[in-house]
Design an enzyme around this catalytic site. Structure first.
Site, PDB file in Angstrom:
ATOM      1  N   LYS A 186       0.882  -1.180   0.000  1.00 44.02           N
ATOM      2  CA  LYS A 186       0.000   0.000   0.000  1.00 44.02           C
ATOM      3  C   LYS A 186       0.913   1.223   0.000  1.00 44.02           C
ATOM      4  CE  LYS A 186      -4.191   1.802   0.413  1.00 44.02           C
ATOM      5  NZ  LYS A 186      -5.183   1.736  -0.673  1.00 44.02           N
ATOM      6  N   ASP A 218      -5.582  -3.115  -2.070  1.00 47.02           N
ATOM      7  CA  ASP A 218      -7.026  -3.037  -2.348  1.00 47.02           C
ATOM      8  C   ASP A 218      -7.330  -3.543  -3.756  1.00 47.02           C
ATOM      9  OD1 ASP A 218      -5.470  -0.839  -3.017  1.00 47.02           O
ATOM     10  OD2 ASP A 218      -7.063   0.633  -2.738  1.00 47.02           O
ATOM     11  N   ASP A 242      -2.303 -12.232   5.432  1.00 51.32           N
ATOM     12  CA  ASP A 242      -3.293 -12.928   6.253  1.00 51.32           C
ATOM     13  C   ASP A 242      -4.652 -12.898   5.556  1.00 51.32           C
ATOM     14  OD1 ASP A 242      -4.672 -14.069   8.318  1.00 51.32           O
ATOM     15  OD2 ASP A 242      -4.280 -12.495   9.784  1.00 51.32           O
TER      16      ASP A 242
END
Ligand code: NAD
Length: 347
Positions: A186, A218, A242
């Protein structure tokens, strides 16, 4: 001769691990097995979910084949004594910093995926997740802010050495496959991610044969559902990994089909199905053993460098599925043992 620690654990752990063991035995490799107690069963026998003898065995072994831990009767115990803590303890004590989760759809299981069959059928990827750093291990706590409001905080951090070593696992994994690595971060918002991206780009100079790309997390979440076939290997941090690895596993159909590996800097690793102890079906002989059997194949490949034997296991599972073998989670009625037999018949 290689020493394999078998830590079968709780619930369906022993049932599925027994089938993985039968498959390994059938290959007649030079392996020696030693069993250790772990999880709820270890707590009841010794008062601790990861007894010293088990940790010693795991340290001595060339690889650990792990079943599952988790026992509802232990839910009231203090956190440090709960069965699940054994996994964290093993990761920490063995220095297992890299988690590899392949996700692929076996031919014949297209309808088991949450995705449309033609989209799901293209899934054949590996997520390489960093396992010992990131926001999970940074400074954390509660405090009262200047305005008197309660605050919670968790520090996201990586140093360049941590990023470099997981990046190398990503590049090595890609090199053994289709030589494409997508680093997920990110970096448009997070400084930790910008360092991550800078270091991954630096390490890429060591792997000229691997095509590196970058994707924001995202977008990666969206692309995994829209067009998962575009990915070969994804490397990412602990938090993003995760979430994305669970997402990818559901795209691929049943939880009973998916293996995983947790690796150290050398050839040591712990290999386990991604599913838990499934108390709802434990002891009934209904669990799908394929994830455990495929975990054994990962062990042969990564820790013992027995690639041909690993390929034989992968091929036998694929052939059994293609031949119609199905446990309950796949819409069939086969027992755990019968599924193991079906794989053995195709070895
Ligand atoms: P779970 O993975 O054990 O089970 C989820 C669902 O999937 C259940 O309905 C179960 O019957 C089914 N399922 C799982 N594996 C299957 C298999 N091989 N074949 C057929 N069906 C299968 O997750 P949960 O129910 O959330 O957790 C149960 C216990 O396992 C908890 O104590 C949890 O903490 C623990 N757990 C352990 C691990 C691990 O050992 N690595 C991972 C996840 C959960």
């Amino acid at each position: 001769m290689a020493l394999i620690a078998i830590l079968a654990g709780d619930g369906i752990g022993p049932e599925v691990t027994a089938e993985a063991r039968r498959v390994l035995d059938a290959l007649d490799l030079d392996l020696h097995f030693e069993e250790g107690l772990v999880g709820g069963v270890a707590y009841r026998a010794t008062g601790h979910p990861l007894p010293a003898a088990t940790l010693d065995l795991a340290r001595r072994a060339d690889a650990v084949l792990f079943g599952a831990v988790g026992d509802p009767s232990c839910d009231g115990l203090e956190r440090a004594l709960r069965p699940e803590q054994a996994i964290l303890g093993l990761r920490k004590e063995l220095g297992l910093f890299a988690n590899l989760r392949p996700a692929m759809l076996f031919a014949g299981l297209e309808d088991a995926s949450a995705l449309r069959p033609e989209v799901a059928g293209a899934i054949d990827l590996v997520i390489v997740r960093e396992l010992t750093g990131d926001v999970y291990f940074g400074d954390k706590g509660r405090r009262t802010g200047a305005d008197g409001l309660r605050e919670g905080y968790d520090l996201m951090r990586y140093d360049e050495a941590e990023v470099a070593r997981i990046a190398r696992v990503g590049f090595e994994t890609a090199r053994r496959r289709r030589s494409r690595l997508c680093s997920v971060d990110k970096a448009n918002v997070l400084e930790t991610s910008q360092l991550w991206r800078d270091v991954v780009i630096e390490i890429s100079a060591e792997y000229p044969g691997v095509a590196l790309s970058h994707m924001y997390v995202d977008n990666a979440a969206m692309q995994l559902v829209r067009n998962p076939g575009q990915f070969d290997v994804i490397v990412t941090g602990n938090l993003f990994g995760d979430i994305l690895s669970d997402q990818a596993s559901m795209c691929a159909g049943s939880i009973g089909m998916l293996p995983s590996a947790s690796l150290d800097t050398g050839s040591k690793g712990m290999y386990e199905p991604i599913h838990g102890s499934a108390p709802d079906i434990a002891g009934q002989g209904r669990a799908n053993p394929c994830a455990a059997i495929l975990s054994a194949a990962m062990m042969l490949r990564h820790s013992l460098h027995l690639n041909d034997a690993a390929d034989r296991i992968d091929g036998a599972v694929a052939a059994a599925i293609a031949g119609g073998a199905r446990t309950g989670d796949l819409g069939g009625a086969m027992s755990t043992r019968a599924m193991g037999d079906a794989v053995l018949a195709k070895l």
